[in-house]
Structure formats: C-alpha cells, structure tokens
Write a protein that holds these residues in place. Sequence first.
Motif, PDB file in Angstrom:
ATOM      1  N   TYR A 137       0.832  -1.205   0.000  1.00  6.71           N
ATOM      2  CA  TYR A 137       0.000   0.000   0.000  1.00  6.71           C
ATOM      3  C   TYR A 137       0.867   1.257   0.000  1.00  6.71           C
ATOM      4  O   TYR A 137       0.559   2.240  -0.705  1.00  6.71           O
ATOM      5  CB  TYR A 137      -0.915  -0.001   1.218  1.00  6.71           C
ATOM      6  N   GLU A 139       3.754   1.764  -1.263  1.00  3.10           N
ATOM      7  CA  GLU A 139       4.398   2.018  -2.554  1.00  3.10           C
ATOM      8  C   GLU A 139       3.409   2.400  -3.651  1.00  3.10           C
ATOM      9  O   GLU A 139       3.782   3.109  -4.586  1.00  3.10           O
ATOM     10  CB  GLU A 139       5.162   0.764  -2.988  1.00  3.10           C
ATOM     11  N   ASN A 140       2.172   1.942  -3.542  1.00  2.02           N
ATOM     12  CA  ASN A 140       1.226   2.127  -4.646  1.00  2.02           C
ATOM     13  C   ASN A 140      -0.015   2.920  -4.256  1.00  2.02           C
ATOM     14  O   ASN A 140      -0.962   2.988  -5.049  1.00  2.02           O
ATOM     15  CB  ASN A 140       0.779   0.759  -5.171  1.00  2.02           C
ATOM     16  N   SER A 141      -0.023   3.510  -3.087  1.00  2.00           N
ATOM     17  CA  SER A 141      -1.223   4.224  -2.651  1.00  2.00           C
ATOM     18  C   SER A 141      -1.497   5.464  -3.472  1.00  2.00           C
ATOM     19  O   SER A 141      -2.635   5.959  -3.516  1.00  2.00           O
ATOM     20  CB  SER A 141      -1.094   4.600  -1.171  1.00  2.00           C
ATOM     21  N   ASP A 142      -0.478   6.016  -4.157  1.00  2.00           N
ATOM     22  CA  ASP A 142      -0.715   7.184  -4.983  1.00  2.00           C
ATOM     23  C   ASP A 142      -1.466   6.845  -6.263  1.00  2.00           C
ATOM     24  O   ASP A 142      -1.951   7.735  -6.971  1.00  2.00           O
ATOM     25  CB  ASP A 142       0.612   7.859  -5.324  1.00  2.00           C
ATOM     26  N   LYS A 143      -1.595   5.559  -6.597  1.00  2.00           N
ATOM     27  CA  LYS A 143      -2.315   5.135  -7.789  1.00  2.00           C
ATOM     28  C   LYS A 143      -3.797   4.896  -7.537  1.00  2.00           C
ATOM     29  O   LYS A 143      -4.513   4.485  -8.441  1.00  2.00           O
ATOM     30  CB  LYS A 143      -1.682   3.855  -8.340  1.00  2.00           C
ATOM     31  N   GLN A 199       2.806   6.850  -0.108  1.00  2.00           N
ATOM     32  CA  GLN A 199       2.682   7.781  -1.232  1.00  2.00           C
ATOM     33  C   GLN A 199       1.298   8.427  -1.312  1.00  2.00           C
ATOM     34  O   GLN A 199       1.171   9.541  -1.816  1.00  2.00           O
ATOM     35  CB  GLN A 199       2.971   7.038  -2.544  1.00  2.00           C
ATOM     36  N   GLY A 200       0.285   7.737  -0.860  1.00  2.00           N
ATOM     37  CA  GLY A 200      -1.072   8.247  -0.983  1.00  2.00           C
ATOM     38  C   GLY A 200      -1.461   9.171   0.162  1.00  2.00           C
ATOM     39  O   GLY A 200      -0.702   9.390   1.116  1.00  2.00           O
ATOM     40  N   ASP A 201      -2.670   9.689   0.068  1.00  2.00           N
ATOM     41  CA  ASP A 201      -3.153  10.622   1.078  1.00  2.00           C
ATOM     42  C   ASP A 201      -4.482  10.176   1.695  1.00  2.00           C
ATOM     43  O   ASP A 201      -5.199  10.996   2.280  1.00  2.00           O
ATOM     44  CB  ASP A 201      -3.306  12.030   0.486  1.00  2.00           C
ATOM     45  N   TRP A 202      -4.846   8.907   1.532  1.00  2.00           N
ATOM     46  CA  TRP A 202      -6.093   8.446   2.131  1.00  2.00           C
ATOM     47  C   TRP A 202      -5.963   8.421   3.643  1.00  2.00           C
ATOM     48  O   TRP A 202      -5.010   7.869   4.209  1.00  2.00           O
ATOM     49  CB  TRP A 202      -6.453   7.055   1.626  1.00  2.00           C
TER      50      TRP A 202
END
Length: 411
Positions: A137, A139-143, A199-202
């Motif tokens: 998650y 590494e790929n949360s920005d997708k 990487q994501g912002d959730w």
Amino acid sequence: MAYDDTTFRRPGDETTDPDPAAYRRRVQYDDTAGTTLDQSLKNPVTTTGAIPAVEEDGRDRLGIHLGWEVILLVLAAVLGFLLQREDPAALERPALDALLVTGAAIGLLTLGAGLTLRAGVPNLALGPIALAAAMQYAENSDKGLAQAVVPALILAAAGGLVAGLIVTVLHVPAWAATLAASCGVIVYVQLRPEPVAVQGDWDPTSQAFVLFGAFAVLAVLGAALGALGPVRRFLGRMRPTGDPAQRRSTAAAVPAILTLVVSSLFATGAGVLIAAGADGPIVPGTGFEWTGIAMGLALLAGTSAYGRRGGIFGTLFAVTALTLFLRYQNLRDLDIALFAIAGTVFAAGLVVTRFVESYGSPYASRAGEDWNAAPSGGANWSPTLPETWNTPATPAPRSDRWDDGPWGATR
C-alpha cells in the motif's frame, strides 16, 4: 453320587442367556471375537485410513467464558481510566479517531488468529502478511486505493489457498506450513532495504467509527455463530484427537482452507490500515511481533489453543484493552518493545487456554457411554475381574452321606 448340572454346564449346552447384560460383558472378553470394545477404542481409523470428524461432545460452558470476559471488560475500563487521567484529550476526537483505527487494525489481525485457532489451523503468517500489505500500500497508494489494495488481497487469498491445500493434502501441521509461508513473505518484505514512505493521502480516521464498528460486529457475530453446535462442529474438525498424524476426513479440509484464506484477507486489511494511519514510513522487518500479538490476544480472549472453543465478547474486550495500553505506554514514554508485549500477552493467553479447557468442558460428554463399569441387571460383577462363561451356582448345603448305602458303616 449326584452332580450339580449348573456347575458343570458346557458353553454349548444352552441356547439362550437369561442375563443379556452379562452376555455382553462376556463377549467383551472373548478372545475369538473379530472386534472387541478394546480393539475399537485402540483403532479408531476407518477403512479408508481417515479419522472421522470430531463429533459433538456436548454444549460448552459459556458461563466460564462470560465470567472471564467480565474481567477483560474491567481491565479495559481501568486502562481507559488511566489513559483519561494521563491525557484527557486522548479519548476525544481527533485523537480518538486514530485510536479507533489502530484498534480496528489490531482487531482484524486478532479475528484472523481466532478464526484459525477455532478451526485448529493456526496461521503464523498473519504478521508478515500484514507487513507485506503495508509495504504494497505504501508504494502504490498514490495510484488509488483499489489499485493499491486489490492486488494485495488477491495475493493473500492465493497464498492462504496454497497453504490450506498443503495442510489438508499432505496433512501436515498448519503452524509448520504457515511458518514456511511466512519465510517467503518476509523475503518479499526485505527486498526493500530502506523504509518506504506512504505515497497516498487516504486518511482512514475519517471513517474510524465505521472501521472499528465493523470489527466489533464481526467479532461478536462471528463468536456467537461459533457457539452454535453445527458451526462449532464444522469449524472444529481439525481439533487434535487421537493420533495427529492420521489423515482427517475430506470434510475437514473445507473449513481449514476457508479459514486460512479468510484470515489472510483479514491480515491484508490490517496491514493497509496500519500503513494508512502511520505517522512515518513503513520499516521493513519480519512482522512476527504482530503474529504474536494477534495469537496472544485471541488466546487471551478465551479461544482455546486446541481449537473449537471460544467466548462471545472476549475478542472485542481484549483488543480494546491492548489498544488503550499501547496508547498509554506511548504517553508515558515506557518504550516497551512490541515483541515484549506480544510475548507477555501470549503467555497470559496460554494460561487462559488451560483455564478454558479445564473448566469450560461440556456439560455432558458422550465420550464414555459405550463403557460402563457399573453392573447392570443386579449381577455381582467386578470390572477388574472378567466373568467366565458359566458362573457356578452355589450348591445347597447337604449332610454327609458317606455312612449311607450298602457299604456304609451302619450296615
């Protein structure tokens, strides 16, 4: 000279037995019988080489579990009081939201551990799976959430399915199979030499009450279903009985595979919540500290390490207590290692398992109904001394007649 017919009666001289109970006891000790009670007890294996499924042995004493759960509730209340006294804002939003997300993540791990323990196939790969999912998650949360989570769920389900097939087809202990799977998952995690930033912002704290509420419903509803006789028998087919190396029936494979798959999915969800709610990057490791915490909490909640038995509210109360303790020790800067916490909780859970197995046994067990040492029919019989085929009757006392007859002394 007359002889007593009863004393010298041959076994084949009678066609009926006046005492059926005595006849059954005599057949038990007949050396020429094809199968005896003792032989059937010593050899429970069926003709197909598989041990039949564990039969229902009565209704568990849930009062023992409920009494222990009251203690867990009091412990959680005490920890909540200590946390409130240390930081009054700790149980208020927004700090409460972060606390609930942490509780939901730990709760999912504990649900997976409790489910596999009830099924008799403990999943030791829960912690590594959660850590690998957190890495995936991060590494790929920005997708996007779906692209970051769905591949992890698919891989976790496939891994649980493979582990379940190994356990059931080869009939090897689940702890050994899942430990081997853990090594492979840890290799995937340690391919990253440096911590991985999310990487994501959730932000899961916006749905904190929904997440923790979903865990609470699953915990209570699942435990209530597990207390039902048919469900308990379905899940507990892999509970140790007799020779553990003997193969189980085919019906035992279904709950074993299902629980390993579902527990792996729970661990994946827990890893996503841990990564999404983390304050910093995700550090590579083994994840076994989370396995220890999950298994320890499941045991502490009242789930037996031998499988099948468990309480109702124990998982919810145990997870709540540990979540409050983790926050409390952070506020007090106690700096207790997760491995130390896991070991302590696990040791306490083993004590609870002994307590549950000793005092939570069924009200009425059917495990000894085929053998009853008490005499039936009023016959004088001892279980230590087998009866003979013909019990000599005590002859009536009579006077000495040696002096009678044509050669007697009185002639």
